[in-house]
Design an enzyme around this catalytic site. Structure first.
Site, mmCIF file in Angstrom:
data_model
loop_
_atom_site.group_PDB
_atom_site.id
_atom_site.type_symbol
_atom_site.label_atom_id
_atom_site.label_comp_id
_atom_site.label_asym_id
_atom_site.label_seq_id
_atom_site.Cartn_x
_atom_site.Cartn_y
_atom_site.Cartn_z
ATOM 1 N N SER A 136 0.843 -1.199 0.000
ATOM 2 C CA SER A 136 0.000 0.000 0.000
ATOM 3 C C SER A 136 0.873 1.241 0.000
ATOM 4 O O SER A 136 2.089 1.180 0.220
ATOM 5 C CB SER A 136 -0.923 0.013 1.229
ATOM 6 O OG SER A 136 -0.157 0.119 2.426
ATOM 7 N N GLY A 137 0.228 2.366 -0.276
ATOM 8 C CA GLY A 137 0.900 3.655 -0.239
ATOM 9 C C GLY A 137 0.066 4.648 0.534
ATOM 10 O O GLY A 137 -1.148 4.472 0.691
ATOM 11 N N GLY B 252 13.057 -0.794 -1.951
ATOM 12 C CA GLY B 252 14.293 -0.700 -2.698
ATOM 13 C C GLY B 252 14.265 -1.451 -4.021
ATOM 14 O O GLY B 252 13.285 -2.107 -4.374
ATOM 15 N N ASP C 210 12.815 3.341 1.858
ATOM 16 C CA ASP C 210 11.969 3.438 3.049
ATOM 17 C C ASP C 210 12.689 2.997 4.315
ATOM 18 O O ASP C 210 12.471 3.556 5.404
ATOM 19 C CB ASP C 210 10.650 2.678 2.868
ATOM 20 C CG ASP C 210 10.814 1.239 2.426
ATOM 21 O OD1 ASP C 210 11.949 0.720 2.402
ATOM 22 O OD2 ASP C 210 9.785 0.613 2.075
ATOM 23 N N THR C 211 13.582 1.999 4.210
ATOM 24 C CA THR C 211 14.324 1.578 5.400
ATOM 25 C C THR C 211 15.283 2.670 5.859
ATOM 26 O O THR C 211 15.456 2.895 7.062
ATOM 27 C CB THR C 211 15.096 0.285 5.120
ATOM 28 O OG1 THR C 211 14.186 -0.715 4.674
ATOM 29 C CG2 THR C 211 15.786 -0.218 6.379
ATOM 30 N N THR D 16 6.585 -6.287 6.489
ATOM 31 C CA THR D 16 6.601 -7.463 5.627
ATOM 32 C C THR D 16 7.999 -8.075 5.612
ATOM 33 O O THR D 16 8.175 -9.288 5.731
ATOM 34 C CB THR D 16 6.183 -7.084 4.194
ATOM 35 O OG1 THR D 16 4.867 -6.532 4.228
ATOM 36 C CG2 THR D 16 6.192 -8.306 3.289
#
Length: 489
Positions: A13-14, A80, A239-240, A262
């Site tokens: 999702s975003g 990524g 994001d990480t 996830t």
């Protein structure tokens, strides 16, 4: 008071997240949430990039048209490795493929044979996974992709979406470092590696650090969304990297992080990469973070196993929320079996595959839904302990605190399992670490936040954190010994 929007895209999702920064505190609000579902075509698995951009535009419209906000910045972070290719006119000629596209596996084996595993690691310091950008590019070459031949620019997912927002074609540093053709020691593209594999190097662009202002929102988007001239920043595009920036560590005790969702990304923040034969043996990876820090980490299957179990049970008509499944797991018998989470990366039939694994390794099959979930969570905690020991062996000191951030930090049962399995202090939160990191890196670029140290101070002042203490427990130690034995077999 200032307002920023983080476009935060995950594998499922975003969201468009509004961040309001005032008085050294950050408040987050979800403006728009949307699905991010891959599209399976006859020739492969793709992301629906155009629909994603439409939803990004809708999130910005809600900020401008519905809320009448003046934004101080917009930035995009994503998962990524995945990328799109543009031609000389800036048009998308290769739509981004999903990192689980099956053609990557054969390309992975072929690339290792052609370039050599030790050579690839020496140049990139990255963990070997068939989903990495290097093998996706090599798969395109092996398939004779016309799009690859026409390509003039490679943009990773946050780069591509930022280009569509403001017209700037740059490669942000943290996302580039996930590709396995970035050299973290020399801090540049590993063009030698691409040349060895016969891959084009002219498609690689200028690398910019997180916090760079890329430009202003394009005129048509300003009009459509009701926004004036708005800065578009390159945040920590991976994001990480954004989540790790928002780890609320003080630094008084040695710490590591787990970005839990996830996938679980577990690692330490260090000043320089560790690219040694021992790091290769331990399959650890060196990625770049905010302020040029190195994120020495391990990718772990994470809560994927529980998500896939839930999906399988839904197909059978058994609908349970994650909260209900966690409650059932808490009530189930402990240590019924142990798994290697990284043996379950493929989707589909997860409960059946777990049962088969238990039978194959001479263990009892878990009983009931709660039993399956508990085995997944306990095994994940054991995997964290194993990775923790690997990290300690490389950095040369004991890690005393484990910070768990991201959506998985809401799972109090797993947090306590991690504390019990490792015997360390676990600090959980914030759950919205990625969005917080995205926004506060923008604030660094805007000059409102000074540096990474102040960024983390803002996080500590803004979010409630939960602490779980680990205590010596022979039962957990015995179960861990069994896990190591089963995983080794």
């Amino acid at each position: 008071m200032s307002h920023y929007v983080a476009i935060d895209l995950g594998a499922e999702s975003g969201r468009a997240m509004l961040g309001t920064l005032a008085g050294g505190r950050l408040q987050l609000e979800e403006l728009h949430r949307f699905l991010n579902e891959p599209v399976r075509l006859p020739n492969g698995l793709y992301w629906d990039a155009f629909r994603l951009f439409r939803d990004i535009r809708e999130g910005l419209r809600k900020a401008g048209r519905e809320r009448n906000l003046k934004l101080d910045g917009i930035a995009v972070d994503t998962w990524g490795v995945d990328y799109g290719l543009l031609d000389a006119n800036g048009e998308l000629v290769v739509n981004p493929r999903h990192y689980r596209d099956p053609r990557n596996n054969a390309a992975y084996d072929a690339a290792l044979a052609a370039a050599g595993k030790e050579n690839i690691f020496e140049q990139t310091g990255l963990q070997f996974m068939a989903l990495n950008s290097l093998y996706q590019l090599y798969a395109a070459k092996l398939a004779g992709s016309p799009g690859l031949r026409a390509a003039e620019k490679l943009l990773f997912m946050p780069d591509l979406l930022s280009y569509w927002l403001c017209g700037s074609k740059k490669n942000e540093l943290t996302i580039a470092s996930t590709s396995q053709f970035y050299n973290p020691t020399l801090r540049r593209w590993s063009t030698e590696l691409l040349e060895t594999l016969g891959l084009p190097t002219h498609i690689l662009g200028d690398i910019v650090p997180p916090g760079t202002r890329l430009g202003s929102l394009l005129d048509d988007l300003q009009d459509t969304c009701g926004l004036g001239e708005t800065p578009v920043f390159a945040t920590a595009g991976h994001d990480t990297a954004a989540a790790v920036a928002a780890v609320p560590a003080i630094g008084d005790r040695p710490w590591c992080y787990i970005s839990s969702g996830t996938w679980s990304l577990m690692g330490v923040e260090i000043d320089e990469p560790i690219v040694t034969p021992r790091a290769l043996e331990l399959t650890l990876t060196n990625e770049i973070g905010v302020e040029g820090k190195t994120r020495l980490l391990k990718n772990i299957a994470g809560l994927w196993l529980v998500q896939e179990c839930r999906r399988a049970w839904l197909l059978e008509g058994q609908e349970y929320s994650y909260t209900e499944l966690t409650r059932l797991a808490a009530e189930a018998a402990p240590f019924a079996a142990v798994l290697d989470p990284d043996q379950f990366l493929e989707p589909g039939h997860m409960p059946e595959r777990i049962a088969a694994y238990c039978s194959k390794t001479g263990q009892n099959v878990p009983e009931g839904l709660g039993g399956f979930v508990r085995v997944c969570l306990e095994s994940l905690a054991f995997r964290y302990r194993q990775v923790l020991e690997s990290l300690e062996s490389l950095v040369g000191h004991r890690i005393e605190v484990i910070h768990i951030v991201g959506g998985g930090s809401k799972n109090a049962l797993l947090n306590q399992f991690v504390a019990s399995a490792t015997g360390r202090t676990v600090i959980a939160g914030p759950t919205e670490a990625t969005a917080a990191g995205n926004i506060l890196v923008q604030a660094i670029g805007a000059g409102e936040v000074k540096d990474l140290k102040q960024l983390r101070e803002v996080v500590r002042n803004s979010f409630e954190l939960e602490t779980y203490e680990g205590k010596p427990d022979p039962a957990w130690d015995r179960a861990y010994e069994r896990y190591v034995k089963v995983r080794g077999s």
